[in-house]
Design an enzyme around this catalytic site. Structure first.
Site, PDB file in Angstrom:
ATOM      1  N   SER A  53       5.419   3.885   4.615  1.00  0.00           N
ATOM      2  CA  SER A  53       4.761   4.698   3.630  1.00  0.00           C
ATOM      3  C   SER A  53       4.911   4.214   2.192  1.00  0.00           C
ATOM      4  O   SER A  53       4.147   4.637   1.324  1.00  0.00           O
ATOM      5  CB  SER A  53       5.273   6.139   3.714  1.00  0.00           C
ATOM      6  OG  SER A  53       6.649   6.195   3.410  1.00  0.00           O
TER       7      SER A  53
ATOM      8  N   LYS B 194       8.441   5.125  -6.229  1.00  0.00           N
ATOM      9  CA  LYS B 194       7.601   5.842  -5.265  1.00  0.00           C
ATOM     10  C   LYS B 194       7.432   7.289  -5.714  1.00  0.00           C
ATOM     11  O   LYS B 194       8.397   7.909  -6.200  1.00  0.00           O
ATOM     12  CB  LYS B 194       8.278   5.772  -3.889  1.00  0.00           C
ATOM     13  CG  LYS B 194       7.440   6.286  -2.724  1.00  0.00           C
ATOM     14  CD  LYS B 194       8.192   6.028  -1.407  1.00  0.00           C
ATOM     15  CE  LYS B 194       7.442   6.508  -0.188  1.00  0.00           C
ATOM     16  NZ  LYS B 194       8.169   6.189   1.070  1.00  0.00           N
TER      17      LYS B 194
ATOM     18  N   SER C 156       9.903   2.775   6.242  1.00  0.00           N
ATOM     19  CA  SER C 156       8.909   2.800   5.163  1.00  0.00           C
ATOM     20  C   SER C 156       9.170   1.908   3.965  1.00  0.00           C
ATOM     21  O   SER C 156       8.301   1.798   3.096  1.00  0.00           O
ATOM     22  CB  SER C 156       8.715   4.226   4.668  1.00  0.00           C
ATOM     23  OG  SER C 156       7.809   4.883   5.501  1.00  0.00           O
TER      24      SER C 156
HETATM   25  N1  GLN Z   1       6.016   5.017   9.844  1.00  0.00           N
HETATM   26  C1  GLN Z   1       7.062   5.957  10.021  1.00  0.00           C
HETATM   27  C2  GLN Z   1       6.498   7.345  10.120  1.00  0.00           C
HETATM   28  O1  GLN Z   1       5.323   7.467  10.103  1.00  0.00           O
HETATM   29  C3  GLN Z   1       8.107   5.804   8.957  1.00  0.00           C
HETATM   30  C4  GLN Z   1       7.926   6.663   7.783  1.00  0.00           C
HETATM   31  C5  GLN Z   1       9.029   6.545   6.775  1.00  0.00           C
HETATM   32  O2  GLN Z   1       9.977   5.769   6.914  1.00  0.00           O
HETATM   33  N2  GLN Z   1       8.944   7.358   5.742  1.00  0.00           N
HETATM   34  O3  GLN Z   1       7.194   8.292  10.238  1.00  0.00           O
END
Ligand code: GLN
Length: 462
Positions: A136, A61, A160
């Site tokens: 994400s 990532k 994410s």
């Molecule tokens: N969807 C969650 C957010 O928008 C999780 C994001 C994450 O785990 N980086 O914060």
């Protein structure tokens, strides 16, 4: 041979190398060619390693530092940021014979649930290009699902890794907080962040966790390697006698029928082998409020260093303040600004007690309740999300629903426990469905044991 390489699991690839059937360079080249052929339509990669490396390819990532690559966080403000050093987990991968085959897409700074908030490019779900891969870590999940890499690393602050894995039909593991070093990962919410592993099956995830876990020095919130178990040790111990808890309140939600069926089927497998009880907890959507208050507060503090002076692209101004304002206004996308503003607000003198401090207290109450469940039960079963991957554009048009859809995943981050999403079936539109399993903190070996058994029951031909 090409298809054999692209369809193999990580452990199968390593066996093929051992048997001298193929070299690591040949494997790397095969995946590179597949990226060149397919990634135009998937859009998983922000940058690709075009030189053939002598290592098993892995996608990383793009909020994790890898020397020789940019770490953009899918943001305009860091689009030219060169990684100054390797994250601890990257050094460990390289030492174990892996080679990074590219940096993959994400929602800007990992804020989001569909990878559509990337300022660099859009990623599609390999199962249906009109759908999002989740987020994400959408690029990480899509790269494995589309056979562009046999495995990938993402980060998970509120879901994410597990949510995109769930949307793309692959395995997503978020280990217990402190298992993998956070050193070299661009911080979002430091008390919630963990790197996570995306693979085609549970055995590969356990193997990779052995490779990348442990530090204790550069990230003092992480454990030393000697303090961690062999995560593959219990993999084949099965689920006989396992006690499973299902949180009642969490099944009341509007759930897609096929997701409910997947949960019911998992419950019946567990019942044949052990016990399943429905339990109650004193919270529901409050967990989402805690998650968003704490994660945004920590994000606003962590991102303050990206100001055009210390880090990031600089846009000159007449005064220092003017420079900061211009740099941050132009450099950050809308969602990042929203999180920074929300975080700054809940930490401000007038609202600190009402929001930030209160969220910290509620976090402790949630931890207590979850601890109580684990006094009696081995594992908690719940959905990853209540629906399969939405079409592109849905998230932006349904922000409140998206916000609440993190309910199931953020619990593991708030409490620091380990959690995994396991693909189990598909819905009528052929989109993948997964289930989520959670074990107590530092019981990742038990989590992998249980999830391996469940994975194999559902995916018999794998
Ligand atoms: N969807 C969650 C957010 O928008 C999780 C994001 C994450 O785990 N980086 O914060």
């Amino acid at each position: 041979m090409k298809d054999k390489i692209l369809n193999a699991t990580l452990l199968e690839l390593m066996q093929m190398v051992k048997n001298n059937e193929v070299t690591k360079k040949e494997i790397f080249k095969t995946y590179l060619e597949n990226i060149q052929e397919k990634d135009k339509e998937i859009g998983a990669y922000i940058s690709v390693e075009e030189n053939i490396q002598d290592g098993i390819p892995i996608a990383i990532k793009d909020n994790i530092n890898v020397v020789g690559t940019k770490t953009t966080c899918a943001s305009k403000i860091l689009e030219n940021y060169e990684s100054p050093y390797n994250a601890v987990l990257v050094d460990k991968l390289i030492d174990a014979g892996f080679a990074v085959n590219g940096k993959v897409n994400l929602d800007e700074f990992a804020f989001g649930s569909s990878t559509e908030y990337s300022a660099i490019k859009q990623t599609s779900n390999p199962h249906n290009l009109n759908h999002v891969p989740g987020g994400s870590s959408g690029g990480s999940a899509a790269s494995v699902a589309a056979n562009l890499a046999p495995c990938a690393i993402g980060t998970d602050t509120g879901g994410s890794v597990r949510q995109p894995a769930n949307y793309c039909g692959v395995v997503g593991l978020k280990p217990s907080y402190g298992t993998i070093s956070r050193y070299g990962i661009v911080s979002f919410g430091s008390s919630l962040d963990q790197a996570g592993i995306i693979t085609k099956n549970v055995e590969d995830a356990a193997y990779l966790l052995n490779v990348i876990s442990g530090d204790g020095i550069k990230d003092t919130t992480s454990l030393k390697k000697e303090e961690l178990p062999d995560f593959t040790a219990k993999l084949n111990d099965g689920i006989k006698g396992i006690k499973v808890a299902v949180i009642d309140q969490f099944l009341q939600e509007e759930m897609q029928e096929e997701v409910r069926q997947a949960i019911d089927k998992t419950i019946s497998i567990f019942k044949e082998n052990g016990t399943v009880d429905r339990v109650n907890v004193g919270f529901g959507k409050e967990a989402i409020s805690v998650y968003h208050i704490l994660s945004s507060a920590e994000a606003s503090s962590n991102l303050s260093r990206i100001d055009g002076i210390r880090y990031g692209k600089r846009i000159e101004g007449d005064t220092l303040e003017d420079l900061y304002v211009k740099t941050r206004t132009e450099g950050f996308g809308r969602e990042s600004k929203r999180r920074i503003m929300l975080g700054t607000y809940v930490l401000s003198a007038g609202y600190y007690d009402a929001y930030y401090k209160k969220a910290l207290k509620v976090r402790q109450l949630i931890i207590k309740e979850i601890n109580k469940i684990f006094e009696e039960y081995d594992v908690i079963l719940m959905p990853v999300t209540i629906k399969t991957a939405p079409k592109k554009g849905y998230v932006e048009a349904n922000q409140e629903e998206t916000f609440y859809s993190d309910l199931y995943t953020c619990l593991a981050n708030i409490t620091g426990i380990c959690s995994i999403s396991v693909p189990v079936s598909k819905d009528n539109n052929n989109m993948p469905i997964g289930i989520q399993l959670l074990c107590n903190r530092y019981e990742d070996d038990k989590l992998l044991q249980i999830s391996n058994a469940i994975f194999k029951k559902f995916n018999k031909d794998i």
